[in-house]
Design a protein around this motif. Structure first.
Motif, PDB file in Angstrom:
ATOM      1  N   SER A  64       0.704  -1.245   0.071  1.00 44.91           N
ATOM      2  CA  SER A  64       0.053   0.143  -0.073  1.00 44.91           C
ATOM      3  C   SER A  64       0.937   1.109  -0.010  1.00 44.91           C
ATOM      4  O   SER A  64       1.715   1.456   0.929  1.00 44.91           O
ATOM      5  N   TYR A  65       0.889   2.120  -1.020  1.00 41.00           N
ATOM      6  CA  TYR A  65       1.602   3.178  -1.215  1.00 41.00           C
ATOM      7  C   TYR A  65       0.519   4.410  -0.730  1.00 41.00           C
ATOM      8  O   TYR A  65      -0.484   4.572  -1.203  1.00 41.00           O
ATOM      9  N   ARG A  66       1.209   5.234   0.108  1.00 45.83           N
ATOM     10  CA  ARG A  66       0.353   6.508   0.452  1.00 45.83           C
ATOM     11  C   ARG A  66       1.530   7.633  -0.054  1.00 45.83           C
ATOM     12  O   ARG A  66       2.359   7.695   0.580  1.00 45.83           O
ATOM     13  N   HIS A  67       0.892   8.709  -0.747  1.00 45.47           N
ATOM     14  CA  HIS A  67       1.587   9.953  -1.167  1.00 45.47           C
ATOM     15  C   HIS A  67       1.598  10.827  -0.107  1.00 45.47           C
ATOM     16  O   HIS A  67       0.779  11.185   0.567  1.00 45.47           O
ATOM     17  N   GLU A  68       2.786  11.236   0.185  1.00 45.86           N
ATOM     18  CA  GLU A  68       3.063  12.252   1.287  1.00 45.86           C
ATOM     19  C   GLU A  68       2.852  13.639   0.849  1.00 45.86           C
ATOM     20  O   GLU A  68       3.045  14.571   1.849  1.00 45.86           O
ATOM     21  N   GLY A  69       2.417  13.684  -0.415  1.00 39.04           N
ATOM     22  CA  GLY A  69       2.247  15.317  -0.745  1.00 39.04           C
ATOM     23  C   GLY A  69       3.405  15.830  -1.608  1.00 39.04           C
ATOM     24  O   GLY A  69       3.539  17.139  -1.987  1.00 39.04           O
ATOM     25  N   ASN A  70       4.644  15.183  -1.499  1.00 38.51           N
ATOM     26  CA  ASN A  70       5.839  15.764  -2.079  1.00 38.51           C
ATOM     27  C   ASN A  70       6.596  15.046  -2.755  1.00 38.51           C
ATOM     28  O   ASN A  70       7.505  15.126  -3.444  1.00 38.51           O
ATOM     29  N   GLY A  71       5.764  13.840  -3.522  1.00 39.41           N
ATOM     30  CA  GLY A  71       6.481  13.022  -4.573  1.00 39.41           C
ATOM     31  C   GLY A  71       6.854  11.834  -3.894  1.00 39.41           C
ATOM     32  O   GLY A  71       7.355  10.731  -4.546  1.00 39.41           O
ATOM     33  N   SER A  72       7.028  11.751  -2.516  1.00 35.15           N
ATOM     34  CA  SER A  72       7.471  10.404  -1.869  1.00 35.15           C
ATOM     35  C   SER A  72       6.293   9.873  -1.139  1.00 35.15           C
ATOM     36  O   SER A  72       5.153  10.300  -1.169  1.00 35.15           O
ATOM     37  N   PHE A  73       6.702   8.547  -0.837  1.00 35.53           N
ATOM     38  CA  PHE A  73       5.663   7.735  -0.248  1.00 35.53           C
ATOM     39  C   PHE A  73       5.851   7.021   0.939  1.00 35.53           C
ATOM     40  O   PHE A  73       7.041   6.881   1.233  1.00 35.53           O
ATOM     41  N   THR A  74       5.082   6.890   1.836  1.00 41.90           N
ATOM     42  CA  THR A  74       4.974   5.820   2.786  1.00 41.90           C
ATOM     43  C   THR A  74       4.423   4.482   2.255  1.00 41.90           C
ATOM     44  O   THR A  74       3.444   4.330   1.733  1.00 41.90           O
ATOM     45  N   ALA A  75       5.452   3.386   2.418  1.00 40.10           N
ATOM     46  CA  ALA A  75       4.614   2.187   1.816  1.00 40.10           C
ATOM     47  C   ALA A  75       4.716   1.125   3.109  1.00 40.10           C
ATOM     48  O   ALA A  75       5.608   1.070   3.615  1.00 40.10           O
ATOM     49  N   THR A  76       3.520   0.260   2.959  1.00 44.64           N
ATOM     50  CA  THR A  76       3.449  -0.839   3.765  1.00 44.64           C
ATOM     51  C   THR A  76       3.104  -2.005   3.154  1.00 44.64           C
ATOM     52  O   THR A  76       2.375  -2.069   2.203  1.00 44.64           O
ATOM     53  N   VAL A  77       4.302  -3.113   3.214  1.00 42.48           N
ATOM     54  CA  VAL A  77       4.178  -4.322   2.527  1.00 42.48           C
ATOM     55  C   VAL A  77       3.711  -5.358   3.713  1.00 42.48           C
ATOM     56  O   VAL A  77       4.251  -5.516   4.777  1.00 42.48           O
ATOM     57  N   ASN A  78       2.916  -6.310   3.140  1.00 40.81           N
ATOM     58  CA  ASN A  78       2.280  -7.364   3.870  1.00 40.81           C
ATOM     59  C   ASN A  78       2.492  -8.669   3.137  1.00 40.81           C
ATOM     60  O   ASN A  78       2.515  -8.616   1.841  1.00 40.81           O
ATOM     61  N   TRP A  79       3.058  -9.610   3.859  1.00 37.85           N
ATOM     62  CA  TRP A  79       3.101 -10.903   3.310  1.00 37.85           C
ATOM     63  C   TRP A  79       3.099 -12.016   4.270  1.00 37.85           C
ATOM     64  O   TRP A  79       2.984 -11.880   5.376  1.00 37.85           O
ATOM     65  N   LYS A  80       2.909 -13.091   3.904  1.00 31.28           N
ATOM     66  CA  LYS A  80       2.927 -14.498   4.560  1.00 31.28           C
ATOM     67  C   LYS A  80       4.117 -15.141   4.324  1.00 31.28           C
ATOM     68  O   LYS A  80       4.296 -15.802   3.329  1.00 31.28           O
ATOM     69  N   ALA A  81       4.835 -15.331   5.431  1.00 39.13           N
ATOM     70  CA  ALA A  81       6.411 -15.886   5.132  1.00 39.13           C
ATOM     71  C   ALA A  81       6.139 -17.359   5.232  1.00 39.13           C
ATOM     72  O   ALA A  81       5.038 -17.991   5.910  1.00 39.13           O
TER      73      ALA A  81
END
Length: 208
Positions: A64-81
């Motif tokens: 899930s990418y969330r735009h921080e308003g300056n062209g950068s992102f917070t990214a949350t990666v989920n997976w099942k190992a």
């Protein structure tokens, strides 16, 4: 540096034939607001043993990418190992993708989403291509001075990914229209999400 060198030679991902990371074309009209949102990992690029270990030891990977308003992102990666073929607890990591330069809006530093030892130099992620509503092709490259290591993924808004016809067209255009020939598109591998279900951020597997 010695530890990193030994690790890369052991896993076979350091390319000593390349002097550095390739020049990735800029997407000058890249739109971070349209790129924002939830994606499924549907294919991964086989660049050697390390990429195989990373991608075969996890399933049901979403980001899930969330735009921080300056062209950068917070990214949350989920997976099942997985461990020796057995599913274990779901995993999550959150970090930042920092835009490198306004003139290269598809270039991102990945300092806080590191997958190499802390003594390694920072990596960089590139969006090679996207239509925003269906797919995006991602590429990472880390330059160690003596060689590089690369990884890549195709992410999709739909868990099922491409149709065969659409996939062929997109990967052909990547080379012929965009001039991206530094990756072997024949080495994109299916992530096999057929036994995964749920929504991004709450994505699990029906396997035990």
């Amino acid at each position: 540096m010695g530890l990193v060198l030994q690790l890369l030679f052991l896993v076979g991902t350091a390319s000593l034939l390349q002097a550095g990371c390739p020049l990735v074309p800029a997407i000058t009209d890249f739109d971070p607001d349209r790129f924002e949102g939830d994606w499924y990992h549907v294919e991964w690029l086989d660049t050697g043993l390390f990429s195989q270990v990373v991608n075969k030891s996890s399933r049901c990977r979403t980001v899930s990418y969330r735009h921080e308003g300056n062209g950068s992102f917070t990214a949350t990666v989920n997976w099942k190992a997985t461990r020796r073929g057995v599913y274990v607890l779901p995993r999550t990591v959150t970090g930042s993708l920092t835009r490198v330069d306004p003139n290269f809006p598809n270039y991102f530093d990945t300092n806080s989403l590191r997958w190499l030892p802390t003594s390694a130099p920072p990596g960089r992620m590139y969006v090679l291509d996207t239509d925003y509503t269906r797919y995006a092709i991602l590429y990472t490259c880390t330059d160690f001075g003596f060689g590089i290591t690369e990884m890549g993924w195709i992410i999709h808004r739909n868990i099922r990914g491409f149709t065969v016809r659409k996939r062929t067209r997109v990967l052909t255009e990547l080379k012929d229209n965009l001039g991206i020939r530094f990756i072997n598109t024949a080495m994109f591998m299916d992530t096999k999400t057929d036994d995964c279900f749920g929504t991004v951020g709450n994505f699990t597997s029906s396997a035990p």
